[in-house]
Every structure is written in C-alpha cells, then in structure tokens.
Design a protein around this motif. Structure first.
Motif, mmCIF file in Angstrom:
data_model
loop_
_atom_site.group_PDB
_atom_site.id
_atom_site.type_symbol
_atom_site.label_atom_id
_atom_site.label_comp_id
_atom_site.label_asym_id
_atom_site.label_seq_id
_atom_site.Cartn_x
_atom_site.Cartn_y
_atom_site.Cartn_z
ATOM 1 N N PHE A 1 1.495 -5.939 -5.385
ATOM 2 C CA PHE A 1 1.112 -5.855 -3.974
ATOM 3 C C PHE A 1 2.231 -5.228 -3.149
ATOM 4 O O PHE A 1 1.994 -4.318 -2.355
ATOM 5 N N SER B 1 2.632 -1.577 -3.992
ATOM 6 C CA SER B 1 1.451 -0.765 -3.652
ATOM 7 C C SER B 1 1.210 -0.648 -2.157
ATOM 8 O O SER B 1 0.684 0.362 -1.691
ATOM 9 N N VAL B 2 1.560 -1.673 -1.391
ATOM 10 C CA VAL B 2 1.234 -1.670 0.042
ATOM 11 C C VAL B 2 2.287 -0.943 0.871
ATOM 12 O O VAL B 2 2.006 -0.518 1.989
ATOM 13 N N ASN C 1 -0.688 6.037 0.157
ATOM 14 C CA ASN C 1 -1.004 5.355 1.409
ATOM 15 C C ASN C 1 -1.023 6.316 2.596
ATOM 16 O O ASN C 1 -1.839 6.171 3.506
ATOM 17 N N THR D 1 -7.283 -3.840 -2.810
ATOM 18 C CA THR D 1 -6.872 -4.460 -1.547
ATOM 19 C C THR D 1 -6.022 -3.518 -0.709
ATOM 20 O O THR D 1 -6.270 -3.326 0.483
ATOM 21 N N THR D 2 -5.026 -2.900 -1.332
ATOM 22 C CA THR D 2 -4.107 -2.062 -0.554
ATOM 23 C C THR D 2 -4.758 -0.754 -0.095
ATOM 24 O O THR D 2 -4.444 -0.275 0.986
ATOM 25 N N THR D 3 -5.683 -0.222 -0.896
ATOM 26 C CA THR D 3 -6.365 0.999 -0.429
ATOM 27 C C THR D 3 -7.249 0.692 0.773
ATOM 28 O O THR D 3 -7.338 1.506 1.702
ATOM 29 N N ILE E 1 -6.658 -1.689 2.982
ATOM 30 C CA ILE E 1 -5.747 -1.913 4.113
ATOM 31 C C ILE E 1 -5.375 -0.592 4.780
ATOM 32 O O ILE E 1 -5.484 -0.434 6.000
ATOM 33 N N TRP E 2 -4.934 0.387 3.992
ATOM 34 C CA TRP E 2 -4.472 1.651 4.563
ATOM 35 C C TRP E 2 -5.614 2.473 5.152
ATOM 36 O O TRP E 2 -5.438 3.141 6.181
#
Length: 198
Positions: free
Chosen positions: A14, A17-18, A24, A154-156, A158-159
């Motif tokens: 996480f 990746s975030v 991102n 999750t991180t994709t 978010i961005w």
C-alpha cells in the motif's frame, strides 16, 4: 506465508503503491481528462499488470537483467523514451469536453505493458520479492503478487477519484493546461533517480 507476514506485505504494498509515481500521475491525469468510467481499463491494467510483473520477477525474470547488464541499459533507455512521449501526450491533452470526443485514455493492455517500462514498478517488484519471498518459491511469490493485486485496485481508485475531484476545478482551459503541464513535468521528474543513479 503467515498472516503477520501477509499483513506486513499489504502495508508495504500500500505504502509503495499509493505514493506518487508514474502510474499515479497518469491515473490522476486520466481522472481529470477522461473521468472515472473511461479510466477503469487503465486502472485494471495497472493493478493486474503490476501483479503479473511481480510474479514474473519473483520466479526468476530479474536474473536476465542481473546476468546481462546491457539488458538493464536497454530497459532504461526504452523507459525514458516512452515516459518522455507520455509526458508530451499529457501536456497536450484536450480539455475534458474535447477529451470525450477525441481523446483516448490508456487501454488495459497499454496500462499493463507500461509496468515493464515503469522504473518505480521494477523497484517495487524487486523489493517486495526480496523482502517477502526471498527464497523465490512459487507459492510465496504468488502470495506477494496477490497482495499487490489487492492493494493495486485500492490505490488506482484513490488516484483516479482524486483526478475526478480536481476535474471540477479545472474547467477553464488555462487551469487544465497548467495542470497537464504540471503532471507532465512530474512524470519527467520521476525519471531523474533512474537516469542519474550511479
């Protein structure tokens, strides 16, 4: 893999990746320029493509680059050229209304293939396998790849949602142009550590 080790892996995945990086920056720009729905294939390509990359690196692909240094240099050159081209495309992206008619976000295949020229994806993959599957057993490597797949979605999201949120503030062509040039500059800046490492 124990539950404690898997939770540590998820945390590692996480955080790595975030944080800002080429994927991102591109997802943020796609959210602004194309909206959420049209960015879904791009998001899927990042999440699935990077998980596949982690798996293939873990089962021995990186040995090619270690044993044959010219392959490392070739990868570096191809990565730099491709990311500079992407930066140019972002800097010249159409406004959101025009993007709906003429622009095109990354496809699933393009986003998955991008992982192989993304320096941050390589670093994350190598670090994850080294830390969480040091023996490179297939089962352990599969768990590491699965952890990145779960976190990647999750991180994709978010961005992309961050980009979608910015979209309403960038309705004026001048504001969007400044945003796109900034995203292009950040993408180029992400190459600096790779190109100038000793």
């Amino acid at each position: 893999m124990t539950l404690d080790l898997f939770l540590a892996l998820i945390t590692f995945a996480f955080v790595t990746s975030v944080t800002p990086g080429p994927n991102n920056v591109l997802l943020l720009a796609s959210g602004v320029n194309f909206g959420f729905r049209r960015t879904v294939p791009h998001m899927a390509g990042v999440a699935i493509g990077h998980a596949l990359m982690v798996f293939l690196v873990g089962v021995g692909l990186m040995g090619v680059f270690i044993s044959y240094p010219p392959a490392q240099m070739a990868l570096k050159v191809v990565s730099a050229i491709y990311m500079l081209w992407l930066a140019w495309k972002i800097a010249n992206a159409a406004p959101p209304a025009g993007a709906q008619r003429a622009g095109r976000p990354f496809t699933f295949i393009q986003a998955a293939a991008f992982q192989w020229v993304n320096p941050k994806a390589w670093i994350m993959s190598l670090a994850a396998v080294t830390l969480y599957a040091p023996g490179q057993e297939w089962g352990a490597v599969a768990w590491v790849a699965f952890g990145f797949l779960c976190v990647g979605w999750t991180t994709t999201i978010i961005w992309t949602v961050l980009g979608l949120g910015l979209r309403r503030f960038l309705q004026k062509p001048t504001a969007l142009r400044v945003f796109n040039f900034t995203m292009a500059a950040l993408l180029v800046a992400s190459l600096v550590p790779v190109l100038f490492q000793v």
